[in-house]
Structures are given as structure tokens and as C-alpha cells.
Design a protein around this motif. Structure first.
Motif, mmCIF file in Angstrom:
data_model
loop_
_atom_site.group_PDB
_atom_site.id
_atom_site.type_symbol
_atom_site.label_atom_id
_atom_site.label_comp_id
_atom_site.label_asym_id
_atom_site.label_seq_id
_atom_site.Cartn_x
_atom_site.Cartn_y
_atom_site.Cartn_z
ATOM 1 N N THR A 35 -6.438 6.797 5.240
ATOM 2 C CA THR A 35 -5.623 5.681 4.239
ATOM 3 C C THR A 35 -4.090 6.381 4.268
ATOM 4 O O THR A 35 -3.874 6.854 4.457
ATOM 5 C CB THR A 35 -6.380 6.450 2.772
ATOM 6 N N ASN A 36 -3.428 4.899 3.549
ATOM 7 C CA ASN A 36 -2.282 4.937 3.457
ATOM 8 C C ASN A 36 -1.892 5.731 2.552
ATOM 9 O O ASN A 36 -2.658 5.736 1.290
ATOM 10 C CB ASN A 36 -2.090 3.774 3.392
ATOM 11 N N ASP A 37 -0.875 6.473 2.017
ATOM 12 C CA ASP A 37 0.084 7.260 1.445
ATOM 13 C C ASP A 37 0.155 6.494 -0.105
ATOM 14 O O ASP A 37 -0.301 6.694 -1.553
ATOM 15 C CB ASP A 37 0.929 7.453 1.827
ATOM 16 N N GLU A 38 0.454 5.375 0.390
ATOM 17 C CA GLU A 38 0.633 4.777 -1.248
ATOM 18 C C GLU A 38 -0.612 3.655 -2.184
ATOM 19 O O GLU A 38 -1.170 4.307 -3.611
ATOM 20 C CB GLU A 38 1.133 3.149 -1.121
ATOM 21 N N THR A 48 -3.477 6.015 -1.799
ATOM 22 C CA THR A 48 -3.943 7.421 -2.186
ATOM 23 C C THR A 48 -3.221 7.533 -3.722
ATOM 24 O O THR A 48 -3.293 8.442 -4.738
ATOM 25 C CB THR A 48 -3.401 8.744 -1.350
ATOM 26 N N GLN A 49 -2.182 7.158 -3.743
ATOM 27 C CA GLN A 49 -0.861 8.178 -4.322
ATOM 28 C C GLN A 49 -1.240 6.594 -6.288
ATOM 29 O O GLN A 49 -1.080 7.255 -7.045
ATOM 30 C CB GLN A 49 1.042 7.859 -4.066
ATOM 31 N N LYS A 78 -4.276 8.398 -7.616
ATOM 32 C CA LYS A 78 -4.204 9.072 -8.086
ATOM 33 C C LYS A 78 -3.410 8.722 -9.377
ATOM 34 O O LYS A 78 -3.706 9.826 -10.492
ATOM 35 C CB LYS A 78 -3.473 10.708 -7.934
ATOM 36 N N THR A 117 1.180 -1.376 0.011
ATOM 37 C CA THR A 117 0.955 -0.583 0.909
ATOM 38 C C THR A 117 2.281 -1.435 1.916
ATOM 39 O O THR A 117 1.923 -2.819 2.255
ATOM 40 C CB THR A 117 -0.368 -1.826 1.054
#
Length: 404
Positions: free
Chosen positions: A89-92, A94-95, A98, A283
């Protein structure tokens, strides 16, 4: 006000009797004695549950086969792009999730159709001049499976029928049958890259046809229809006045029905809704481009490797995460069908592919192409070893068939 008195008489081991007296305005009238009934548990499965049948689960769960303990298991059956780690999954994304969790603002119930702000974000993201989209056109669901269920429930009544592709995603049939909706299967043509057999499709339409399901890109085929083929599908639907169920929300003719059906549940995941606008707009395009490049490379690699194996005929995919492979069963006479073929593939080579009987299309199997490149190469090498071990030439295969 009238008063009612019920007297219960019963002694010893005898069953109690209900002596019912109706007392109204001072006058008593006996209604006779009613024998008491001892309560008994009678919890039965519903008719909907009895009609619910998932062919993938039914076939896979019935496989009593153990993989070869000398070889690590390679599963090419699970359509989950994240499980192998090479398509993270792209970090954007996930962040964003969160931060929404930390905010604590999306932990409660949301409107059953989704937050207004999220519906606006989706509408803005997919809006185009040719097909204007507004927030009221969007209903958020708990995954695509629930969206399919809502669309089927709002379009079809028990006793009607829907047209479903063969081979096709098994959930369509599972949901429809549980609702008392008949399923008619129209053919896809492997020799034409899984285009729809339009003549066969149109021949299935009758006065009880509620909708036509078009799955594009396809699961399990990985095919993508050309613009001209889509126009021909639209022409059939228009000529027969049959709505199409695709990955989209319908307009005014069923809008109110969808709203009412969505109120049966608590609605889609609130955490994801809170992160949705950021996911859509932040993203990076490179993430999608890189993911598609990996899938295309894997598809080409898998297609080339399987094409070189005697007795197999893969159909090149153009999208999605899947590739379908025909088993030339005349060259594998010791196997009755694709289920037995894939069972032996597991037990001998520890490679798990789904038999296409799961998708109403026997003598094929489906390969998932989301696995890492080295795993694809190893799996194809094992499939080749398996086929070379069991392959019979035309003359030998014919002789074995005659001996049966």
C-alpha cells in the motif's frame, strides 16, 4: 373498560389446562378449556441461508489434498494483491489512515450512505463532462461485495433473472440465488480474448430479465473489453431495454431504492471515510503506474512460460490480476476434470491454482499474477514438470480414452 381474566388450572403430573373466562362489564363468559403446550426449541436455518452457495468455497473446501512436503507451497489462487509484499500500500494511504485514527473524529456511527464530505470527494474525483457526478449520486459501501448485493437487491425481485458472465465472479450467483433470483449464464469466448458471445447473450433475455452484469476488467479472465465491443454490449442492452450492472451507481430510476437498502446496515468503514479525500488526492500517480507495470510484467512472464508447456493454452490477460489457462484434457486422460488436475498439482508440486469450475467454466484454471517474479518463475517451472510427467501424446491419449 373491559377486563379479561385467565385462570390456569392443573394438578400433579397432568398437563395444565387453560380455563379462559372473559369478564366484561361484570358478566362472565367461558370460552372453554385450551390445552397448554410445552415450549420447544425450533430454531431453523432460514430459506435465504439454504439458498446461499459459494462454488469457490464449496470446491476448495472439499479438496482433501495435502501439498508436497518437499516443496514450499506457492499459492496462485488468492486474489489479494498485498499478501505477498511486492505490491505494498502506498505510504500516503497508510499515513492518512493513521492520522484519522489518532484524531478520534471517525470512531462513531456515520450516515448509512456515507459521510457527505466523502461522497463529495468521490463525486469530484470521478466527475467528467460526459458523465457529471454529484454527491447524491454516490453511496459508499463496505467493499465491492456489498455494492453488488445492494445493486442486485434494488434491481431484481424473487422470480426474476439476471444475466451473468461465464466464466465469471462467483459472488454474483451466490448473492442472487440467496435472494431467490434466477441466474442465466452467458458465454465469454476465450478465442476472442474473452469477449462476450453477443448472440448467446441476447438469446437469454426474456420478460423476467432484471439486469445484465458486465464485469470489465474481468475476474477470473483478466480481460478488458475494447471500446467497440462495449458499444455492441450497450446496443444489445438498449435494444432489449435491460439495465447493465457494472462498477457504477445507477441514476434516478432506482435511487430511492438504493437509499432504503443502504439503511439496513450501519454503513461503510468510518476510518477509511475519514482518510478518503487524502487517499484520492494525495496518492501519487506513480504508485498506480508502478503497480500496473509490475502486473503487466508478471502477466507477460507468466503467459510466456505457460505457453511453452505442452497441453496448456493460456489466454493473455489485458487487466486485473488474473490469467486463465486452458487444460487440453485429451492430453491428460488420467484426470477427470480441472478440479482433479489442480488437486494433483497441489499434492505433487505444491502449487495451488483455482480450478475454473469455480467460475462455471470447466477444463481451465485461474492463476493470480500478483506474486513476486521469482515465485511466478518457480511456479511455472513446477507446472511444467507436472505437465511433462502426465502429458500423453494424441495417439496415446486416444488409446487410453478407448480403454475407459
Amino acid at each position: 373498560m373491559d377486563s379479561y381474566l385467565i385462570q390456569v388450572n392443573g394438578h400433579g403430573d397432568h398437563a395444565p389446562m387453560l380455563d379462559v373466562h372473559l369478564k366484561t362489564n361484570g358478566n362472565s363468559m367461558s370460552l372453554g378449556k385450551v390445552k397448554g403446550r410445552k415450549p420447544r426449541w425450533a430454531v431453523r436455518a432460514s430459506e435465504m441461508s439454504k439458498k446461499t452457495f459459494n462454488p469457490v468455497r464449496a470446491i476448495v473446501d472439499s479438496m482433501k489434498v495435502e501439498p508436497n512436503p518437499k516443496k514450499a507451497m506457492i499459492s496462485l489462487s488468492l486474489g489479494d494483491p498485498t499478501v505477498f509484499g511486492n505490491l505494498p500500500t502506498n505510504d500516503e494511504v497508510t499515513q492518512a489512515v493513521k492520522e484519522v485514527l489518532d484524531s478520534g473524529r471517525y470512531n462513531g456511527y456515520a450516515p448509512s450512505v456515507g459521510y457527505q464530505s466523502c461522497r463529495e470527494a468521490v463525486a469530484a474525483y470521478y466527475n467528467c463532462p460526459e458523465a457529471p457526478l454529484e454527491a447524491q449520486d454516490v453511496i459508499l459501501t463496505s467493499g465491492c461485495s456489498q455494492a453488488i448485493e445492494l445493486a442486485l437487491a434494488v434491481l431484481a425481485n424473487p422470480g426474476q433473472n439476471i444475466l451473468v458472465p461465464r466464466p465469471g465472479f462467483s459472488l454474483y450467483k451466490t448473492l442472487a440465488l440467496s435472494m431467490g433470483i434466477e441466474v442465466k449464464l452467458y458465454n465469454l469466448l476465450p478465442e476472442k480474448a474473452w469477449e462476450i458471445d453477443l448472440k448467446h447473450l441476447e438469446s437469454l433475455v426474456d420478460e423476467k430479465t432484471a439486469c445484465l452484469i458486465v464485469n470489465n476488467p474481468s475476474n477470473p479472465c483478466g480481460s478488458v473489453f475494447s471500446k467497440s465491443h462495449l458499444q455492441k454490449i450497450l446496443a444489445v442492452a438498449s435494444r432489449q431495454c435491460v439495465p447493465i450492472l457494472a462498477d457504477e451507481i445507477y441514476g434516478d430510476m432506482i435511487r430511492d431504492g438504493l437509499l432504503r437498502l443502504s439503511q439496513r446496515i450501519l454503513g461503510p468503514c468510518t476510518i477509511v471515510q475519514g482518510a478518503l479525500e487524502r487517499i484520492l488526492h494525495r496518492t501519487p500517480p506513480e504508485f498506480y503506474h508502478n503497480t500496473l507495470s509490475i502486473l503487466k510484467s508478471n502477466a507477460d512472464l507468466c503467459y510466456a512460460a505457460l505457453s511453452a508447456i505442452p497441453g496448456l493454452q493460456p489466454v493473455r490477460p489485458a487487466g486485473a490480476m488474473y490469467l486463465m489457462v486452458e487444460i487440453e484434457m485429451e492430453h491428460f486422460p488420467e484426470f477427470e476434470n480441472d478440479v482433479e488436475f489442480t488437486e494433483r498439482l497441489i499434492s505433487e508440486q505444491s502449487v495451488f491454482c483455482l480450478p475454473a469450475t469455480c467460475f462455471e467454466y470447466p477444463n481451465f484454471f485461474r492463476v493470480v499474477i500478483t506474486v513476486p517474479e521469482e515465485m511466478i518463475l518457480e511456479a511455472c517451472s513446477r507446472i511444467q514438470e507436472f505437465c511433462e510427467m502426465h502429458y500423453q501424446g494424441a495417439e496415446v491419449a486416444q488409446d487410453l480414452e478407448c480403454d475407459k
